[in-house]
Design a protein around this motif. Structure first.
Motif, short mmCIF file in Angstrom:
data_model
loop_
_atom_site.label_atom_id
_atom_site.label_comp_id
_atom_site.label_asym_id
_atom_site.label_seq_id
_atom_site.Cartn_x
_atom_site.Cartn_y
_atom_site.Cartn_z
N SER A 30 -10.23 11.03 51.54
CA SER A 30 -10.36 10.22 50.33
C SER A 30 -10.87 8.82 50.65
CB SER A 30 -9.01 10.13 49.62
OG SER A 30 -9.10 9.35 48.45
N ALA A 31 -10.34 8.24 51.73
CA ALA A 31 -10.78 6.89 52.12
C ALA A 31 -12.24 6.92 52.54
CB ALA A 31 -9.90 6.38 53.25
N ALA A 32 -12.63 7.98 53.26
CA ALA A 32 -14.02 8.08 53.70
C ALA A 32 -14.96 8.26 52.51
CB ALA A 32 -14.16 9.26 54.67
N ALA A 33 -14.56 9.08 51.54
CA ALA A 33 -15.38 9.29 50.36
C ALA A 33 -15.52 8.00 49.55
CB ALA A 33 -14.78 10.39 49.49
N ARG A 34 -14.45 7.25 49.46
CA ARG A 34 -14.47 5.98 48.70
C ARG A 34 -15.37 4.96 49.39
NH1 ARG A 34 -10.27 3.89 45.07
NH2 ARG A 34 -10.45 1.63 44.88
N ARG A 35 -15.33 4.98 50.74
CA ARG A 35 -16.18 4.05 51.49
C ARG A 35 -17.65 4.44 51.37
NH1 ARG A 35 -14.21 5.03 56.06
NH2 ARG A 35 -12.40 3.66 55.82
N PHE A 37 -19.00 6.29 48.89
CA PHE A 37 -19.45 6.20 47.49
C PHE A 37 -18.55 5.21 46.75
CE2 PHE A 37 -20.22 10.58 48.98
CZ PHE A 37 -21.61 10.61 48.91
N PRO A 38 -18.79 3.92 46.89
CA PRO A 38 -17.92 2.90 46.28
C PRO A 38 -17.78 3.02 44.76
CG PRO A 38 -19.44 1.91 47.86
CD PRO A 38 -19.89 3.32 47.65
N HIS A 39 -18.79 3.58 44.10
CA HIS A 39 -18.74 3.67 42.65
C HIS A 39 -17.66 4.63 42.15
CE1 HIS A 39 -21.30 7.10 43.81
NE2 HIS A 39 -20.89 7.66 42.68
N LEU A 40 -17.09 5.47 43.06
CA LEU A 40 -16.03 6.39 42.65
C LEU A 40 -14.80 5.65 42.14
CD1 LEU A 40 -16.11 9.10 45.50
CD2 LEU A 40 -16.90 9.35 43.13
N ALA A 41 -14.60 4.42 42.66
CA ALA A 41 -13.43 3.63 42.26
C ALA A 41 -13.47 3.26 40.79
CB ALA A 41 -13.33 2.38 43.11
N LEU A 213 -6.87 1.20 45.83
CA LEU A 213 -6.98 2.13 46.96
C LEU A 213 -5.62 2.75 47.28
CD1 LEU A 213 -8.54 3.44 49.27
CD2 LEU A 213 -8.12 1.36 50.63
N LYS A 214 -4.56 1.94 47.20
CA LYS A 214 -3.22 2.46 47.48
C LYS A 214 -2.83 3.57 46.51
CE LYS A 214 -1.34 -1.74 49.59
NZ LYS A 214 -0.28 -2.79 49.52
N MET A 215 -3.12 3.36 45.24
CA MET A 215 -2.80 4.38 44.24
C MET A 215 -3.66 5.62 44.45
SD MET A 215 -0.32 3.27 42.54
CE MET A 215 -0.31 4.55 41.27
N GLN A 216 -4.90 5.42 44.85
CA GLN A 216 -5.79 6.55 45.13
C GLN A 216 -5.23 7.39 46.27
OE1 GLN A 216 -9.15 7.04 43.79
NE2 GLN A 216 -9.18 9.01 44.85
N LEU A 217 -4.84 6.74 47.36
CA LEU A 217 -4.30 7.45 48.52
C LEU A 217 -2.96 8.11 48.18
CD1 LEU A 217 -5.17 4.99 51.44
CD2 LEU A 217 -6.41 7.03 50.68
N LEU A 218 -2.16 7.44 47.35
CA LEU A 218 -0.88 8.01 46.95
C LEU A 218 -1.08 9.28 46.14
CD1 LEU A 218 2.20 7.76 46.83
CD2 LEU A 218 1.93 6.35 44.77
N PHE A 219 -2.04 9.23 45.22
CA PHE A 219 -2.36 10.40 44.40
C PHE A 219 -2.84 11.57 45.25
CE2 PHE A 219 -5.98 12.59 42.30
CZ PHE A 219 -5.26 13.36 41.39
#
Length: 265
Positions: A30-35, A37-41, A213-219
């Motif tokens: 998830s962290a790699a995908a967010r890095r 593709f930043p627009h996913l956030a 990012l924390k909520m993303q990783l928690l999910f």
């Protein structure tokens, strides 16, 4: 692979490897995908991803529930088969108590040899996924020969003799059922659906964007952990004679059969 894990690692260690590994893998992905593709956030695709997750999650949940219930039922049936076989074997001993001393001793010796063969020879083979009918074939034949050598005289003797023969036939039937259960495992197609489904759903969670990012990783970690625990249950129940949740040979050492183990007979 699953059989090796169950026979060489405790359920706790498997849980740490499976659940922990899957959670770390999902968080890293998830962290790699967010890095990348930043627009996913921004959550631009959350509505579409939510529908896909809901659809795939429902289908996968039904498959997992079906598999877990099936494996749990299989484990319970195997425990019943083992307990029934041991009970029938003990009833052969009880019925033989009315036989003359020499005939009773012959039957009890055959019963003791069979119980030891099941626990000490056949059980390790079943645990390794290599069940063999031949492992207890000589002892089974010896049981029949011990009863066939006795000629009952009188109504009382004939009644108990018939009961002993009937119970021995049940022992033979349960023995076959037990060995058959040791050969069972999750079919390949269901394995693909169960394990492959996890690697379809988890990447979808990477696409569900949250600003934090924390909520993303928690999910993502929560979903991965839930799937990991479900897979752990599938792994632990897949083989009824392997692992910490396996069927125990204890019934062959209890009640009327305990005397064959008390003195190391």
């Amino acid at each position: 692979m699953i059989l090796w894990l169950l026979n060489h690692l405790s359920t706790f260690v498997i849980a740490v490897l499976l659940v922990g590994g899957l959670t770390l893998l999902a968080a890293a992905g998830s962290a790699a995908a967010r890095r990348r593709f930043p627009h996913l956030a921004k959550g631009e695709h959350n509505e579409m991803v939510g529908v896909a997750l809901g659809m795939f999650g429902a289908i996968y949940g039904i498959i997992l529930a079906f598999v877990v219930v099936t494996l749990w039922t299989q484990l319970e049936n195997t425990q019943t088969i083992v307990a029934t076989e041991a009970t029938d074997l003990a009833l052969v001993v009880r019925s033989a108590e009315t036989f003359p001393p020499a005939d009773r001793a012959r039957v009890e010796q055959a019963v003791g040899a069979y119980a030891h063969a099941v626990v000490e020879v056949q059980w390790p083979l079943m645990r390794e996924g290599k069940p063999s009918y031949e492992a207890t074939a000589p002892q089974t034949q010896a049981l029949y020969e011990a009863l066939q050598a006795y000629e009952p005289s009188g109504t009382r003797a004939e009644t108990f003799y018939a009961e002993a023969v009937s119970r021995l036939n049940d022992v033979a039937a349960q023995r076959r059922a037990r060995v058959s259960m040791a050969e069972t495992s999750l079919p390949l197609l269901l394995q693909v659906l169960v394990y492959g489904g996890a690697f379809v759903i988890l990447p979808l969670t990477f696409l569900f964007g949250l600003r934090s990012l924390k909520m993303q990783l928690l999910f993502v970690s929560a979903v991965a952990g839930l799937i990991g625990f479900s897979l752990l249950l599938v792994v632990a129940l897949d083989r009824p004679f392997a692992g910490d949740l396996s069927v125990s040979p204890a019934p062959y050492k209890e009640a009327a059969l305990s005397k064959y183990w008390a003195t190391g007979a």
